[in-house]
Enzyme design. Structure first.
Site, short mmCIF file in Angstrom:
data_model
loop_
_atom_site.label_atom_id
_atom_site.label_comp_id
_atom_site.label_asym_id
_atom_site.label_seq_id
_atom_site.Cartn_x
_atom_site.Cartn_y
_atom_site.Cartn_z
CD GLU A 1 -2.36 3.43 -6.69
OE1 GLU A 1 -2.41 2.78 -5.62
OE2 GLU A 1 -2.30 4.67 -6.72
CB SER B 1 -0.87 0.04 1.26
OG SER B 1 -1.55 -1.15 1.43
CG ASN C 1 -3.21 4.23 0.51
OD1 ASN C 1 -4.35 4.27 0.98
ND2 ASN C 1 -2.62 3.09 0.23
CG HIS D 1 -2.23 -0.81 -4.22
ND1 HIS D 1 -2.45 0.52 -3.93
CD2 HIS D 1 -2.65 -1.49 -3.12
CE1 HIS D 1 -2.96 0.63 -2.72
NE2 HIS D 1 -3.10 -0.58 -2.22
N1 LIG Z 1 -5.87 -5.39 3.81
C1 LIG Z 1 -6.11 -4.42 2.94
O1 LIG Z 1 -7.19 -3.81 2.89
C2 LIG Z 1 -5.06 -4.06 1.92
C3 LIG Z 1 -5.42 -3.33 0.78
C4 LIG Z 1 -4.45 -3.06 -0.20
C5 LIG Z 1 -3.14 -3.48 -0.01
N2 LIG Z 1 -2.80 -4.17 1.13
C6 LIG Z 1 -1.41 -4.62 1.27
O2 LIG Z 1 -1.39 -6.01 1.00
C7 LIG Z 1 -0.34 -6.63 1.76
C8 LIG Z 1 -0.92 -7.80 2.56
O3 LIG Z 1 -1.89 -7.29 3.43
P1 LIG Z 1 -3.00 -8.26 4.10
O4 LIG Z 1 -4.00 -7.35 4.72
O5 LIG Z 1 -3.43 -9.29 3.13
O6 LIG Z 1 -2.11 -8.95 5.25
P2 LIG Z 1 -2.50 -10.22 6.16
O7 LIG Z 1 -1.83 -9.99 7.45
O8 LIG Z 1 -3.96 -10.48 6.10
O9 LIG Z 1 -1.76 -11.44 5.39
C9 LIG Z 1 -0.39 -11.59 5.28
C10 LIG Z 1 -0.06 -13.07 5.13
O10 LIG Z 1 1.34 -13.19 4.85
C11 LIG Z 1 1.84 -14.34 5.54
N3 LIG Z 1 3.28 -14.16 5.66
C12 LIG Z 1 3.98 -13.36 6.51
N4 LIG Z 1 5.30 -13.42 6.24
C13 LIG Z 1 5.44 -14.28 5.19
C14 LIG Z 1 6.56 -14.74 4.45
N5 LIG Z 1 7.79 -14.31 4.69
N6 LIG Z 1 6.35 -15.63 3.45
C15 LIG Z 1 5.09 -16.07 3.17
N7 LIG Z 1 3.99 -15.65 3.83
C16 LIG Z 1 4.17 -14.76 4.82
C17 LIG Z 1 1.06 -14.38 6.83
O11 LIG Z 1 1.05 -15.68 7.38
C18 LIG Z 1 -0.32 -13.92 6.37
O12 LIG Z 1 -1.14 -15.02 6.02
C19 LIG Z 1 0.28 -5.53 2.61
O13 LIG Z 1 1.41 -5.02 1.94
C20 LIG Z 1 -0.82 -4.47 2.66
O14 LIG Z 1 -0.31 -3.16 2.83
C21 LIG Z 1 -3.72 -4.47 2.09
#
Ligand SMILES: NC(=O)c1ccc[n+]([C@@H]2O[C@H](COP(=O)([O-])OP(=O)(O)OC[C@H]3O[C@@H](n4cnc5c(N)ncnc54)[C@H](O)[C@@H]3O)[C@@H](O)[C@H]2O)c1
Length: 299
Positions: free
Chosen positions: A151, A118, A189, A139
């Site tokens: 994005e 993000s 953002n 994104h």
């Molecule tokens: N949640 C949102 O609304 C949203 C929206 C847009 C972008 N993002 C971005 O997406 C990304 C993920 O966010 P999320 O909300 O899905 O996170 P999340 O915490 O729901 O999921 C992350 C996953 O990654 C796994 N993980 C951690 N370290 C790891 C590794 N080294 N190798 C493999 N797996 C690993 C964890 O076990 C977990 O299942 C972030 O960069 C976030 O900024 C999130």
């Protein structure tokens, strides 16, 4: 591009795997946690059921889509044969930098490495690899199967060819991609977070209460959800950390996070995930009715 690897099977990763598989791609979904992988497959199944009910996909597609997703906790086998890797692990710069350097070592030079970050600099992630021209941001928005936008972020060294290949790929997912350059907060953002911050400042300064602020933006600007409720859904800690990226990246006081936001995060009021943010979610999100200001007064 017909084989895609998604690293991280959380909120975003399961949605990304879902849309690729739905559009005919073979997907390797990798996560370090078996529980996350199990939850991801369950969520994808539930979301597919919902789509069948809404007649968005025929019932016969469900199993075919699930069969295209292979899960793994082992990164080496997960990236084998992938033309594109999409990273969706937590928003922690050190974690992502080290993953990109590992992916660079494991994948053949032609593999494109994309991040769903993000706010973390794509140019910095690219610098952790020896293929910066093949690194970019992809994104997706939450919830991925529903939201139209992708994005696509070009880092300082991302090639035109890589940008166009990923734009084309996003169109194959029936998404609308928008190409932007790598500056703090990209576009989504950079514009959304200052609006949320301004809504919090308005509350902090007593200009209006929580529901009044959200109502103005909902009914006056046709936003589907007010900025304070949206902040609760995103997570106040996530909003704070993105504002900090904008503030540090531009060095401009206009991005300084509102002290009320800082206080709420410090106090553990993170929004939906903690049960309380600007609204109370203790009785379930649908019943969220209580809006209190930080001093505890009902507003
Ligand atoms: N949640 C949102 O609304 C949203 C929206 C847009 C972008 N993002 C971005 O997406 C990304 C993920 O966010 P999320 O909300 O899905 O996170 P999340 O915490 O729901 O999921 C992350 C996953 O990654 C796994 N993980 C951690 N370290 C790891 C590794 N080294 N190798 C493999 N797996 C690993 C964890 O076990 C977990 O299942 C972030 O960069 C976030 O900024 C999130």
């Amino acid at each position: 591009m017909n084989k895609i690897t998604v690293i991280g099977a959380g909120t975003m990763g399961n949605g990304i795997a879902h849309v690729f598989a739905q559009h005919g791609f073979e997907v390797a979904l990798m996560d370090s946690s078996v529980k996350s992988l199990e939850r991801a497959l369950q969520t994808i199944g539930t979301n597919l059921d919902r789509m069948i009910k809404k007649e968005q996909i025929p019932p016969g597609e469900r199993q075919k889509i699930l069969d295209r997703i292979r899960t793994s906790t082992e990164i080496g086998s997960a990236v084998e044969g992938a033309t594109l890797v999409v990273e969706a692990i937590p928003e922690v710069p050190e974690l992502k930098h080290s993953l990109f350097s590992q992916l660079d070592a494991l994948c053949p030079p032609e593999t494109i490495l994309a991040s769903n970050t993000s706010s973390i600099s794509i140019s910095k992630l690219a610098a952790a690899t020896r293929r910066p021209e093949k690194v970019l941001g992809m994104h997706f928005m939450n919830p991925v199967p529903v939201m139209q936008l992708v994005e696509v972020i070009k880092g300082y060294s991302t090639s035109e060819e890589t940008g166009q290949a990923v734009m084309e790929l996003a169109r194959k997912l029936e998404k609308t991609p928008v190409l932007v350059n790598d500056y703090p907060g990209f576009i989504a953002n950079r514009i959304l977070m200052p609006m949320i911050n301004e809504a919090i400042y308005s509350l902090h300064e007593g200009v209006a209460g929580v529901e009044a602020i959200d109502t103005v933006m909902k009914l006056g600007m046709s936003h589907p959800m007010g900025p304070l409720k949206l902040a609760d859904f995103i997570g106040l800690d996530v909003c704070l950390s993105i504002l900090q990226v904008l503030y540090d990246g531009f060095g401009n006081p206009k991005y300084a996070p509102c002290p009320l936001l800082v206080n709420m995060v410090t106090a553990g009021r993170l929004g939906v995930k903690s049960g309380t943010g600007f609204y109370s979610y203790e009785r379930g999100v649908k019943e969220a009715v209580v809006a209190r200001d930080f001093a505890g007064k009902t507003v």
